[in-house]
Design a protein around this motif. Structure first.
Motif: not given
Length: 182
Positions: A24-26, A33-40
């Protein structure tokens, strides 16, 4: 009120690692960038009603995920599969927060067009029957009040009603006319 995924979790899972995370890149906050769970990710609190969320799942997401499975398996797509995928593509483009902003930004101009059309119809009724003029005065006033209310605070349903879940749109027809090769 719940978090509404504008990017379906099952779609995101196709890009996830073994732990259900995606990169994910906000862009909004310009964070790294960072790893994030698809639920969030790919969701917003109260983006649309629970009914709309449920309809999107049943009418758009579930049918298209069956098609994605076919594509991933190298299977040919039938006409119904192509229609489901075309609907998915168009709805995905329309259901994101940026589309809501675009829609609401266009609302005053659209409201003015509707007002103009309604005023023309009222004028035509008066031209056809002069005795209608007294009623026309009140109708013109009602139309103006309603249009000004919509322009000042556009109802959210005007945005998500544009998803056209039950009919084939011109954009979907254009997608369906293309030669799809996977």
């Amino acid at each position: 009120m719940r978090h509404n995924h504008y990017t379906p979790q099952k779609y995101l899972l196709r890009f996830a690692d073994s732990e259900g995370r995606v990169w994910l890149h906000d862009n909004k906050n310009k964070s790294c960038s960072r790893l994030a769970g698809v639920r969030v990710i790919g969701n917003e609190l109260g983006l649309y009603s629970d009914e709309v969320e449920d309809n999107l799942n049943v009418q758009v997401e579930v049918p298209s995920h069956v098609v994605f499975d076919k594509v991933m398996a190298g299977m040919p797509l039938l006409a119904d599969d192509r229609a489901a995928l075309a609907k998915y593509i168009i709805v995905m483009w329309k259901r994101v927060p940026a589309a809501k902003v675009r829609s609401l930004r266009r609302m005053p101009a659209i409201a003015d067009e509707v007002r103009s059309e309604l005023m023309t119809e009222i004028d035509e009724m008066v031209a056809a029957d002069a005795s209608f003029e007294s009623r026309a005065v009140g109708l013109r006033s009602e139309v103006t009040a309603i249009i000004e209310t919509v322009k000042a605070a556009p109802p959210a349903n005007l945005w998500y009603d544009s998803f056209s879940l039950d009919e084939i749109t011109v954009s979907q027809q254009a997608l369906l006319s293309m030669n799809w090769v996977f």
